[in-house]
Design a protein around this motif. Structure first.
Motif, PDB file in Angstrom:
ATOM      1  N   ARG A 169      -9.282   1.298  11.012  1.00 25.23           N
ATOM      2  CA  ARG A 169      -9.749   1.921   9.611  1.00 25.23           C
ATOM      3  C   ARG A 169      -8.683   2.098   8.976  1.00 25.23           C
ATOM      4  O   ARG A 169      -8.585   1.743   7.597  1.00 25.23           O
ATOM      5  N   ILE A 183      -7.687   9.854   6.388  1.00 24.86           N
ATOM      6  CA  ILE A 183      -7.844   8.370   7.184  1.00 24.86           C
ATOM      7  C   ILE A 183      -6.650   8.187   7.966  1.00 24.86           C
ATOM      8  O   ILE A 183      -6.405   7.776   9.233  1.00 24.86           O
ATOM      9  N   TYR A 191       0.878  -1.177  -0.073  1.00 24.50           N
ATOM     10  CA  TYR A 191      -0.022   0.048  -0.081  1.00 24.50           C
ATOM     11  C   TYR A 191       0.935   1.325   0.014  1.00 24.50           C
ATOM     12  O   TYR A 191       2.000   0.996   0.311  1.00 24.50           O
ATOM     13  N   TRP A 202      -8.031   0.446   5.407  1.00 24.95           N
ATOM     14  CA  TRP A 202      -7.525   1.252   4.180  1.00 24.95           C
ATOM     15  C   TRP A 202      -6.342   0.761   3.393  1.00 24.95           C
ATOM     16  O   TRP A 202      -6.455   0.706   2.215  1.00 24.95           O
ATOM     17  N   GLU A 204      -6.849  -2.426   1.532  1.00 27.44           N
ATOM     18  CA  GLU A 204      -7.793  -2.317   0.168  1.00 27.44           C
ATOM     19  C   GLU A 204      -6.989  -1.841  -1.017  1.00 27.44           C
ATOM     20  O   GLU A 204      -7.282  -1.643  -2.005  1.00 27.44           O
ATOM     21  N   ARG A 205      -5.751  -1.383  -0.399  1.00 29.14           N
ATOM     22  CA  ARG A 205      -4.732  -0.667  -1.500  1.00 29.14           C
ATOM     23  C   ARG A 205      -3.718  -1.635  -1.915  1.00 29.14           C
ATOM     24  O   ARG A 205      -2.642  -1.333  -2.627  1.00 29.14           O
TER      25      ARG A 205
END
Ligand SMILES: C[S@@+](CC[C@H](N)C(=O)[O-])C[C@H]1O[C@@H](n2cnc3c(N)ncnc32)[C@H](O)[C@@H]1O
Length: 216
Positions: free
Chosen positions: A203, A195, A178, A207, A210-211
């Motif tokens: 969170r 974020i 990420y 995040w 997800e990357r």
């Protein structure tokens, strides 16, 4: 682990001894030895290469020169894996780096000019490794890449945890890491994602996950 590098340019390996991660493990987890083929060549005038049979440009590293280097250093064939750096080899990836890092010792061979006499690859090596589908002028940069990639996998090379979650690691299921950001939070209007400034570690972790980009 011991890494033995055979080269025509031993100077190329000087600076890495003073830089992390190699400096952190040198003379502890890692012994790095560098040998010049010219120091042990059986030929006169420190010759190590010759014209190719069949004609053509360039000079080829001689098989008797590499065998003599092994005789001088090991008293014959090395017991450890011998890896030739060559564009025609298996392409280096993180899985192969991890495999090499588990070995107690490795011998790396680099060439210059036209490369190795094929008999070196056929009879004196266990592996042939390429660092990518392009041609460099010599095997020193490929050998440095391999030494660095292997050394950073040794205990104590990196600060706690920093080698565990990175591109190609199991922790990221082999994916690409990420993105990272640091101060300033806003530079020319280029803002760090909100974020990451939130302090909400759950969170932030989501995040980041997800990357992670898959290679598939
Ligand atoms: C100029 S290259 C020889 C290229 C060779 N004649 C060929 O066409 O494949 C000289 C040496 O650099 C090293 N080398 C160059 N590119 C490399 C790569 N992508 N991966 C590993 N070693 C490389 C090898 O040791 C090679 O023998």
């Amino acid at each position: 682990m011991r890494l033995d590098v055979f080269t025509l340019v031993p100077d190329a390996f000087a600076w890495i001894r003073e830089r992390r991660p190699i400096a952190a493990v040198l003379d502890r987890e890692l012994e790095l030895r560098v040998f010049n083929y010219r120091d042990t060549t059986p030929l006169t005038a420190r010759q190590v290469d010759d014209e190719p049979y069949g004609g053509g440009p360039g000079m080829v590293l001689r098989v008797d020169v590499v065998a003599a280097a092994f005789d001088a250093v090991y008293g014959g064939m090395p017991e450890q894996r011998v890896v030739a750096l060559t564009p025609s080899g298996r392409q280096l990836d993180q899985a192969l780096v991890e495999e090499f890092a588990r070995e107690p010792a490795l011998t790396l061979l680099s060439a210059r000019f036209e490369g190795f006499d094929q008999r070196i690859l056929d009879h004196l090596c266990s592996d042939a490794v390429s660092i990518g589908p392009y041609v460099l002028s010599g095997g020193e940069i490929p050998a440095l890449a391999l030494v660095d990639a292997v050394a950073r996998r040794l205990p104590g090379a990196l600060s706690e945890g920093s080698g565990e979650v990175e591109s190609f690691s199991e922790a990221l299921e082999g994916g690409l890491e990420y993105p990272h950001y640091t101060r300033p939070a806003d530079f020319r209007g280029w803002k760090v994602p909100e974020i990451l400034l939130s302090g909400d570690h759950g969170r932030i972790e989501t995040w980041r996950r997800e990357r992670v980009r898959s290679l598939a």
